[in-house]
Write a protein that holds these residues in place. Sequence first.
Motif, short mmCIF file in Angstrom:
data_model
loop_
_atom_site.label_atom_id
_atom_site.label_comp_id
_atom_site.label_asym_id
_atom_site.label_seq_id
_atom_site.Cartn_x
_atom_site.Cartn_y
_atom_site.Cartn_z
N ALA A 61 1.23 -1.00 -0.54
CA ALA A 61 0.28 -0.18 -0.15
C ALA A 61 0.88 1.20 -0.13
O ALA A 61 0.10 2.62 -0.65
N GLN A 62 2.07 1.38 0.46
CA GLN A 62 3.05 2.68 -0.05
C GLN A 62 3.43 2.41 -1.26
O GLN A 62 3.91 3.51 -1.25
N ILE A 63 3.24 1.58 -1.83
CA ILE A 63 3.56 2.18 -3.43
C ILE A 63 2.87 2.87 -3.94
O ILE A 63 1.56 2.48 -4.42
N PRO A 64 3.16 4.55 -4.71
CA PRO A 64 1.94 5.29 -5.52
C PRO A 64 2.08 4.92 -7.37
O PRO A 64 3.45 4.24 -7.39
N GLY A 65 0.95 4.56 -7.72
CA GLY A 65 1.60 4.50 -8.39
C GLY A 65 0.95 2.72 -8.86
O GLY A 65 1.88 2.67 -9.77
N SER A 66 0.89 1.91 -8.26
CA SER A 66 1.75 0.42 -7.98
C SER A 66 0.98 -0.09 -9.78
O SER A 66 1.91 -1.19 -9.80
N HIS A 67 0.55 0.04 -10.38
CA HIS A 67 -0.67 -0.61 -11.42
C HIS A 67 0.71 -0.32 -12.47
O HIS A 67 0.78 -0.83 -13.99
N GLN A 68 1.79 0.73 -12.44
CA GLN A 68 2.91 0.75 -13.71
C GLN A 68 3.87 -0.52 -13.14
O GLN A 68 4.46 0.00 -14.21
N PHE A 69 3.84 -1.83 -11.69
CA PHE A 69 4.85 -1.97 -12.14
C PHE A 69 4.61 -3.95 -12.12
O PHE A 69 3.00 -3.73 -12.38
N TYR A 70 5.25 -4.84 -12.71
CA TYR A 70 5.33 -5.43 -13.11
C TYR A 70 5.49 -6.78 -12.01
O TYR A 70 6.39 -7.19 -11.63
N TRP A 71 4.66 -6.97 -11.42
CA TRP A 71 4.45 -7.36 -10.06
C TRP A 71 4.91 -8.83 -9.86
O TRP A 71 4.79 -9.14 -8.95
N PRO A 72 4.14 -9.52 -10.71
CA PRO A 72 4.98 -11.27 -11.55
C PRO A 72 6.34 -11.44 -11.62
O PRO A 72 7.09 -12.45 -10.67
N SER A 73 7.45 -9.73 -10.77
CA SER A 73 8.33 -10.13 -10.95
C SER A 73 9.27 -9.66 -9.36
O SER A 73 9.74 -9.62 -9.39
N ALA A 74 7.57 -8.91 -8.81
CA ALA A 74 8.17 -8.25 -7.35
C ALA A 74 9.07 -10.13 -6.57
O ALA A 74 8.35 -10.68 -6.63
N ARG A 75 9.68 -9.29 -5.49
CA ARG A 75 10.46 -10.16 -4.96
C ARG A 75 10.56 -9.10 -3.78
O ARG A 75 10.90 -8.21 -3.12
N VAL A 76 11.28 -10.02 -2.58
CA VAL A 76 10.18 -9.61 -0.74
C VAL A 76 11.76 -10.12 0.13
O VAL A 76 11.85 -11.02 0.39
N CYS A 77 12.86 -9.06 -0.23
CA CYS A 77 14.17 -9.42 0.05
C CYS A 77 14.43 -9.34 1.67
O CYS A 77 14.12 -8.38 2.08
N VAL A 78 15.57 -10.35 2.52
CA VAL A 78 15.72 -9.84 3.78
C VAL A 78 16.96 -10.57 4.04
O VAL A 78 17.76 -11.06 3.62
N PRO A 79 17.74 -9.60 4.69
CA PRO A 79 19.28 -9.90 4.97
C PRO A 79 19.68 -11.48 5.39
O PRO A 79 20.37 -11.65 5.01
N ARG A 80 18.59 -11.98 6.51
CA ARG A 80 19.68 -13.44 6.59
C ARG A 80 19.02 -13.79 5.54
O ARG A 80 20.13 -15.35 5.20
N LEU A 81 17.98 -14.14 4.11
CA LEU A 81 17.90 -14.76 3.38
C LEU A 81 18.91 -14.70 1.80
O LEU A 81 19.47 -15.45 2.15
N GLN A 82 19.09 -13.31 2.41
CA GLN A 82 20.26 -12.83 0.89
C GLN A 82 21.79 -14.05 1.82
O GLN A 82 22.41 -13.85 1.00
N LYS A 83 21.71 -13.54 3.08
CA LYS A 83 23.24 -14.38 3.79
C LYS A 83 23.60 -15.82 2.86
O LYS A 83 24.93 -16.51 2.40
N LYS A 84 22.88 -16.46 3.22
CA LYS A 84 22.31 -18.03 3.22
C LYS A 84 22.65 -18.18 2.06
O LYS A 84 22.68 -19.07 0.98
N LEU A 85 21.86 -17.11 1.00
CA LEU A 85 21.77 -17.16 -0.62
C LEU A 85 23.27 -16.79 -1.63
O LEU A 85 23.74 -17.87 -2.56
N LEU A 86 23.90 -15.99 -0.88
CA LEU A 86 25.87 -15.64 -1.33
C LEU A 86 26.65 -17.18 -0.38
O LEU A 86 27.14 -16.96 -0.89
N LEU A 87 26.11 -17.40 0.51
CA LEU A 87 26.23 -19.01 0.72
C LEU A 87 26.87 -19.95 -0.26
O LEU A 87 27.44 -20.52 -0.95
N LYS A 88 25.79 -20.11 -0.97
CA LYS A 88 25.05 -21.35 -2.04
C LYS A 88 25.91 -21.40 -3.08
O LYS A 88 26.94 -21.78 -3.83
#
Length: 272
Positions: A61-88
Amino acid sequence: MPSSFTHLIHIVLLCVAVCSSPSSGQEISVITASVLIDGKQHEPLNHITFPGEPRLHNLVAQIPGSHQFYWPSARVCVPRLQKKLLLKRKALLVQLELLAGIYERKDANESLNQALKLKERITHWPLFATIQHGIEPDNLLGNARQNWALTNKYSHYTLALLSVPKYVTYVGLFNNGGRKPYRYQLLADSLERTVSFTDGNLFEIDLQGRVIAITPANAWKIRQQPGSLVFRGIPQSELPSGFSDINNKAVELLRYWQPGKELNQSSSPCQV
């Protein structure tokens, strides 16, 4: 008697003071978020703070003009998962280094060059971990499973959004890799002439993280998808025992390619 009464009053007041103030060992959790648009920090939404118990729709709801974006590509990142991904990624790079050593001892120079080239290219992939691939903003309020809670387990969330993509990116061992304009055509028609569909090393990864292995049976049926990645790995027949999963591990990393990033571009930070 008065002294006993006064002593009781002091005890009651002390209890009120202690019980009404936060415990010294108790931290008040604050959930924060930031937004990336087309791989760049969006300044007005660089640091969002949520009171209470927010859910995914509160962030969307914080995103203005949300209809402009391609939502199937949306990602939600968190630091803990990022660290695990970089270790892989690091583990895969070590495996490729070992594979290169085997090729070198066998004087298999062409295979050696492929392993080293793939290792070098994977090192620079812009990886961006995500809790999920794609968001359907209009369905969040009616679907508790999709509208999950933002909790202090992760504390900070980074939402990455993309404008409608008009390109396809070729990665891995393509001689002429990189971003190419999207065309409504068969994927096979867009590939280099040196590509063989029988090598077991071709894959398409779409923006929702879905993977399709390209084989002789489907090569002339698959159309290009805007925003997708096409990966060319080491021919399966050239991978020795113990290394047959190299291409699959690379493809698994590619499911977390940050939308909107080109070859050799760094991924955005998962926390500001």
